[in-house]
Each structure stands twice: as structure tokens, then as C-alpha cells.
Design a protein around this motif. Structure first.
Motif, mmCIF file in Angstrom:
data_model
loop_
_atom_site.group_PDB
_atom_site.id
_atom_site.type_symbol
_atom_site.label_atom_id
_atom_site.label_comp_id
_atom_site.label_asym_id
_atom_site.label_seq_id
_atom_site.Cartn_x
_atom_site.Cartn_y
_atom_site.Cartn_z
ATOM 1 N N ARG A 15 -14.467 73.013 118.015
ATOM 2 C CA ARG A 15 -14.860 73.226 116.595
ATOM 3 C C ARG A 15 -14.623 72.135 115.603
ATOM 4 N NH1 ARG A 15 -11.840 78.062 116.555
ATOM 5 N NH2 ARG A 15 -10.592 77.417 114.857
ATOM 6 N N ASN A 16 -15.483 71.548 114.728
ATOM 7 C CA ASN A 16 -15.206 70.601 113.956
ATOM 8 C C ASN A 16 -13.778 70.399 113.447
ATOM 9 O OD1 ASN A 16 -17.790 69.444 114.604
ATOM 10 N ND2 ASN A 16 -18.483 70.580 113.028
ATOM 11 N N ASP A 17 -13.374 71.804 113.068
ATOM 12 C CA ASP A 17 -11.688 71.668 112.243
ATOM 13 C C ASP A 17 -10.784 71.629 113.172
ATOM 14 O OD1 ASP A 17 -12.739 74.287 113.301
ATOM 15 O OD2 ASP A 17 -10.842 75.149 112.417
ATOM 16 N N LEU A 18 -11.131 71.539 114.450
ATOM 17 C CA LEU A 18 -9.993 71.205 115.469
ATOM 18 C C LEU A 18 -9.900 69.984 116.020
ATOM 19 C CD1 LEU A 18 -9.932 74.577 117.503
ATOM 20 C CD2 LEU A 18 -8.427 73.979 115.784
ATOM 21 N N LYS A 20 -9.627 66.975 114.646
ATOM 22 C CA LYS A 20 -8.496 66.220 114.095
ATOM 23 C C LYS A 20 -7.241 66.229 114.716
ATOM 24 C CE LYS A 20 -7.486 69.513 110.361
ATOM 25 N NZ LYS A 20 -7.405 70.075 109.011
ATOM 26 N N TYR A 21 -6.980 67.334 115.476
ATOM 27 C CA TYR A 21 -5.696 67.603 116.117
ATOM 28 C C TYR A 21 -5.640 66.774 117.413
ATOM 29 C CZ TYR A 21 -4.951 71.062 112.608
ATOM 30 O OH TYR A 21 -4.788 71.755 111.515
ATOM 31 N N THR A 81 -1.051 72.567 116.533
ATOM 32 C CA THR A 81 -2.127 73.686 116.322
ATOM 33 C C THR A 81 -3.080 73.755 117.342
ATOM 34 O OG1 THR A 81 -1.917 73.485 113.975
ATOM 35 C CG2 THR A 81 -3.722 74.804 114.762
#
Length: 283
Positions: A15-18, A20-21, A81
Motif C-alpha cells: 500500500r502507498n502508505d507503507l 515509506k517504511y 511498522t
């Protein structure tokens, strides 16, 4: 193959929000169907060859054993995360004692003499760092080797042998041997596939034998035998005598029985007739 390595092509999506991790310290972990960490693959024998920051989880497992056969799922652990098991990314690994035999194309070989022949030998290369070595016997011509990536991202070693078919090759057993390297100290494992060449050629080395040999009394029986090498085999022989430009038929068949006389002083000839061509022999 037991004792060798296995490279698993692998990629994943996030997912796009992940995204960055993701970082270079992320770890690729493969779990079995019983949800245990792969005890058969300690860190020192597992090579993460893909770039996880580019969502490439390609992994090479070294020194596989038959008891390692199972379904495996991919898990990503970035020590933050982002810790996720991808249940849709799984592979069924079946470790066998012996490697598969190479594939020959064409699987049967029937050509006319003088034809340029291309035979392709292909063998799976499950251990990407150590692909099999392909060896042709006998060496009939030049060969070109290459690695090919299949649609499922697995690799195949391919060798193409090129030669010009000759009647000398008729009945020749052409073999391709794939030699797989093992990592457990056991000698390399060869597996072979063969094809028998059938080369079609017109009659060659047509000869006539005479019995009895040497001078014979007049009116005695003489046996003439005509033989020739061809593929397909010669089925029809004709015997004739030449007198200048004139030819006189004196018999047919593989064997000709005649009575020696002064009229047979002219040179008899044997003609072997295949499907399309013939060869004459003068006695």
C-alpha cells in the motif's frame, strides 16, 4: 535437486502508505505452511538477491534437502511498522534426489544429407548462481549457449548445436548431458538425453563381388553380387552391359547368375536405384 541451491523469483506490492517504511535493513523471511520459521534455511545459507527497497524479494536457498519440501510463504520484516506476511506470495518447493533430464528439440531427427541441422538442448537452471553445464557428444559442429528467462521468471540453460548432415551421421546417437553442480561436497550430477540421427542419402560405395573370383572356364556359372549403402536402403538393382553408347539390360536383383562365355567379355555394370537417384558401378 537435493544438495543444490534454489533461486525463487519473487516480487511484491505494498500500500502507498507503507512504502515509506522500506529500507535496506528490511529482511525477507520465508515461513512454512505450519507457520514455523524455516529452520532448514539459517541466515548464513540464505541469499537475498533481490532489492527489497524495489519490492524485489528474489531469494536463493543453498544446499536444499528433501525434507525441506513444503509450501513457503513470504514475510517482510523491516523492524518497524512494516511487518507483513504475504499469503498470496507462496511457492510449493519439491526437492528431489536427482535433477530432470534435459529436453532435446527436435525429439526425433530425420534429414536429408547436406541439410543444416540445429538441435536445441534445454535444461532447467533452478540454482541461478550455478546453472548446469551442457555438453554435446559427439562434437559434430559448433554450439552456442545462453540463459533464457521464462514467463514465470525462472531460468533455463539452452545450447544449440549446428552441423551439416552427412551420410556418416546416419545412425549416430547425439547426446546432450546437463551437469549439475552440488554444494554438499558430493560430485556433480550428470543427466543425459539422446536422439538418433536418420540421414537420408543416395547410394554410396556401390560395389560388385564375383564368385568364384579370378579366371573361370567358359560355360561355367558365375555369381555377381551388387551391394550399396543408402538410406532408405536400395531395393532395386539392375544389371546391364555397355557397348559404346548402347546399354543392354541383362538382369535385375541383388544377385545375378550368369554363364561365363565370350559374349560376357563386355564390362557388366550394376545400377542401384533408390527413391530418386542412382549410382553405377563398373566391374
Amino acid at each position: 535437486m537435493s544438495g543444490s541451491c534454489l533461486t525463487i523469483p519473487c516480487s511484491f506490492n505494498l500500500r502507498n502508505d507503507l512504502i515509506k517504511y522500506l529500507h535496506t535493513g528490511c529482511a525477507a523471511i520465508w515461513t512454512r505452511t505450519d507457520n514455523r520459521l524455516t529452520s532448514g534455511f539459517p541466515a548464513q545459507t540464505t541469499e537475498q538477491t533481490g532489492d527489497l527497497t524495489k519490492m524485489d524479494c528474489t531469494t536463493t536457498f543453498n544446499n536444499m534437502r528433501t525434507h525441506d519440501s513444503s509450501y513457503y510463504y513470504f514475510r517482510l520484516d523491516c523492524h518497524n511498522t512494516l511487518k507483513e506476511t504475504f499469503l498470496n506470495l507462496y511457492v510449493n518447493i519439491l526437492v528431489k534426489a536427482d535433477p530432470p533430464s534435459p529436453l532435446l528439440t527436435p525429439s526425433t531427427l530425420e534429414v536429408e544429407e547436406g541439410t543444416t541441422v540445429n538441435i536445441t538442448c534445454s535444461a532447467p537452471a533452478p540454482c541461478e548462481p550455478h546453472p548446469p553445464t551442457l555438453i554435446w557428444t559427439p562434437i559434430l559442429g559448433k554450439h552456442q549457449d545462453r540463459m533464457q528467462e521464462e514467463q514465470d521468471k525462472t531460468k533455463v540453460k539452452i545450447s544449440t548445436l549446428t552441423f551439416t548432415a552427412s551420410h556418416h551421421h546416419d545412425g549416430e546417437i547425439i547426446s546432450c548431458t546437463a551437469v549439475y553442480k552440488k554444494q554438499d561436497g558430493i560430485p556433480d550430477v550428470p543427466v543425459t538425453r539422446s536422439v538418433t540421427a536418420a540421414v537420408l542419402y543416395s547410394p554410396k560405395n556401390t560395389t560388385v563381388s564375383v564368385s568364384p573370383s579370378g579366371p573361370v572356364p567358359e560355360n561355367s556359372n558365375v555369381t555377381l553380387t551388387c551391394s550399396s549403402k543408402a538410406n532408405p536402403a536400395v531395393r532395386n538393382y539392375t544389371w546391364y552391359r555397355t557397348d559404346g553408347s548402347r546399354e543392354t539390360l541383362i538382369g535385375t536383383g541383388h544377385i545375378l547368375n550368369i554363364e561365363a562365355s565370350k559374349t560376357h567379355l563386355k564390362t557388366p555394370q550394376c545400377q542401384s536405384v533408390p527413391l530418386v537417384q542412382y549410382q553405377k558401378t563398373v566391374m
